[in-house]
Design an enzyme around this catalytic site. Sequence first.
Site, short mmCIF file in Angstrom:
data_model
loop_
_atom_site.label_atom_id
_atom_site.label_comp_id
_atom_site.label_asym_id
_atom_site.label_seq_id
_atom_site.Cartn_x
_atom_site.Cartn_y
_atom_site.Cartn_z
N ASP A 1 0.77 -1.44 -0.03
CA ASP A 1 -0.09 -0.10 -0.12
C ASP A 1 0.79 1.31 0.06
O ASP A 1 1.66 1.29 1.02
CB ASP A 1 -0.99 -0.12 1.34
N THR B 1 -3.27 4.97 -4.06
CA THR B 1 -2.19 5.73 -3.38
C THR B 1 -0.98 5.46 -3.70
O THR B 1 -0.31 6.44 -3.58
CB THR B 1 -1.98 5.35 -1.58
N THR B 2 -0.69 4.42 -4.44
CA THR B 2 0.58 4.31 -5.19
C THR B 2 0.50 4.98 -6.58
O THR B 2 1.33 5.74 -6.76
CB THR B 2 0.65 2.79 -5.46
N ASP C 1 -8.87 -0.82 1.80
CA ASP C 1 -8.73 -0.19 0.55
C ASP C 1 -10.20 -0.76 -0.09
O ASP C 1 -10.97 -0.11 -0.72
CB ASP C 1 -7.69 -0.86 -0.31
P1 ADP Z 1 -2.77 1.83 -5.87
O1 ADP Z 1 -2.25 2.14 -4.57
O2 ADP Z 1 -2.50 3.12 -6.81
O3 ADP Z 1 -4.29 1.48 -5.80
P2 ADP Z 1 -2.31 -0.78 -6.73
O4 ADP Z 1 -0.90 -1.39 -6.42
O5 ADP Z 1 -3.56 -1.37 -6.24
O6 ADP Z 1 -1.78 0.77 -6.48
O7 ADP Z 1 -2.40 -0.85 -8.38
C1 ADP Z 1 -3.48 -0.14 -8.83
C2 ADP Z 1 -3.27 -0.08 -10.56
O8 ADP Z 1 -3.25 -1.34 -11.05
C3 ADP Z 1 -4.36 0.41 -11.12
O9 ADP Z 1 -4.09 1.28 -12.44
C4 ADP Z 1 -5.28 -0.83 -11.45
O10 ADP Z 1 -6.27 -0.29 -12.66
C5 ADP Z 1 -4.20 -1.68 -11.84
N1 ADP Z 1 -4.88 -3.08 -11.78
C6 ADP Z 1 -5.43 -3.75 -10.74
N2 ADP Z 1 -5.84 -5.16 -11.21
C7 ADP Z 1 -5.42 -5.25 -12.39
C8 ADP Z 1 -5.36 -6.07 -13.48
N3 ADP Z 1 -6.01 -7.34 -13.09
N4 ADP Z 1 -5.01 -6.08 -14.67
C9 ADP Z 1 -4.30 -5.07 -15.07
N5 ADP Z 1 -4.37 -3.86 -14.29
C10 ADP Z 1 -4.79 -3.98 -12.92
MG MG Z 2 -5.22 -0.31 -5.18
#
Ligand code: ADP
Ligand code: MG
Length: 580
Positions: A114, A147-148, A445
């Site tokens: 996170d 948040t990332t 989240d």
């Molecule tokens: P954040 O803290 O920003 O939510 P994450 O590590 O949760 O960071 O990553 C979120 C990103 O990953 C988003 O851009 C989301 O659309 C993408 N994402 C999540 N699941 C998938 C998936 N199965 N295939 C492609 N992209 C994905």
């Molecule tokens: Mg996320």
Amino acid sequence: ADLLGFSHSNHFRSETHSSFFLAVREKKKTRSELGSDRGKFEARKMALAFDEFGRPFIILREQDQKTRLRGIDAQKANIAAGKAVARILRSSLGPKGMDKMLQGPDGDVTITNDGATILEQMDVDNQIAKLMVELSRSQDYEIGDGTTGVVVMAGALLEQAERQLDRGIHPIRVAEGYEMASRVAVEHLERISQKFEFDVNNFEPLVQTCMTTLSSKIVNRCKRSLAEIAVKAVLAVADLERRDVNLDLIKIEGKVGGNLEDTELIYGILVDKDMSHPQMPKQIEDAHIAILTCPFEPPKPKTKHKVDIDTVEKFETLRKQEQQYFDEMVQKCKDVGATLVICQWGFDDEANHLLMHRNLPAVRWVGGVELELIAIATGGRIVPRFQELTPEKLGKAGMVREKSFGTTKERMLYIEHCANSKAVTIFIRGGNKMMIDETKRSIHDALCVARNLIRNKSIVYGGGAAEIACSLAVDAAADKYPGVEQYAIRAFAEALDSVPMALAENSGLQPIETLSAVKSQQLKENIPFYGIDCNDVGTNDMREQNVFETLIGKQQQILLATQVVKMILKIDDVISNSEY
Ligand code: ADP
Ligand code: MG
């Protein structure tokens, strides 16, 4: 019996003492902290003075200990600091993103994916880097997810800004261009967003969105069941008419042991206590609960009283009287209709035996906070004097049951279907504390995502699809601006590409090739749903992959990132202690 009673009160006293000492120590600490804060404030002062010809000059207090960066150097240094923070988070983005392990000052270890947590745990002392930490925190505060992504986005904007500065474009122009571009992007998001229909009976779509959030976490092994738990929890406490969700009503508890799969949703509250006697019933339906903060035992002679017992008869009478007194107390509870007694204090084994015998289950040594929670949830009143116990003061719950875990003697009390409150508890199981903590954060989240969807039903597609679509829109809009801002707007479009690029990179794909392929596909078919196929499913249509994010979350990311970058670009004078 006397000895036991005495030891209880003694125990109580020593507890209050230790907490008193603690309070004193804390007070001291804050006072000394205050002092050092004031010192820092004094040292930071800067003065504007004029020489005999009226020319102004700046006096820095203790200048030999200060460094000062001005103009383009200040912007460059700040951009470098912001970029450094973003670079750390970049590899954590997406379903294949890496996790970080952080060690705290006293050796405690956090493993997390996170963004907000990573930055929170890092010891950052550069002021600009701290702004990035704040950025992630605001996204966490407002939206809960993304948040990332927001930090990666801000990092990319800074990187692009640096190039524009190198070209000789004034920082203010870059900032203005970014502002225009962000407006275009946010409007475009609105345009490509879709309404997402669900109701209480058909909450599958909500589960899908929560699964997208969870798929990038360590817990993605159980994303289906955890997403269902999160959605059910949110729906249980949601006010669908007002479209509001009070997340405070969802408590997240964890206990080490068992499997992640054993995580469950409890429609009620959980108390880390058990029935006072092993032979008491483990399950009480339609419980009427007496909540006592008064002693539930015969009065104990205090040390200052003197009781002379010199004959066997006198001893017997005293014993009988004590027994009878307690018997009356039990009867009183039964008379008002209580089927369960929850006490703040303990009672001795003899009393316990009697309670079991008279078939009145009881729970002892329940903490004050939990007691209040039980009282609120069950609609009961805390009874501080035994004489005041009346039927109206009893709390009501559909089911109270005790559950034991594993082979250990650990038991917990489930108080479910409480009369007064919709409060629910998510009870997480897991192999170790780090896992449970990360699961808590991941579920948080998912809860936020579900809440956001209840507030606003619009979604956009994830996997970088929304960013690519915005990038195309912003690029197209750039042509309409004749001024220098055009360059900044184009730079903004390029920065938007960095999110899908990071996703591709983290999934082991060729970032530039993958991005350009997807981009041309979006352009050709004019469909904003193509994104990065991170999990190698075989299609990059995010509708088929069911990868969505909430519209407000994505908009917030772009707005917050732009705001911070604009703020950083507008700083042209940095005065700091030179040790940094
Ligand atoms: P954040 O803290 O920003 O939510 P994450 O590590 O949760 O960071 O990553 C979120 C990103 O990953 C988003 O851009 C989301 O659309 C993408 N994402 C999540 N699941 C998938 C998936 N199965 N295939 C492609 N992209 C994905
Ligand atoms: Mg996320």
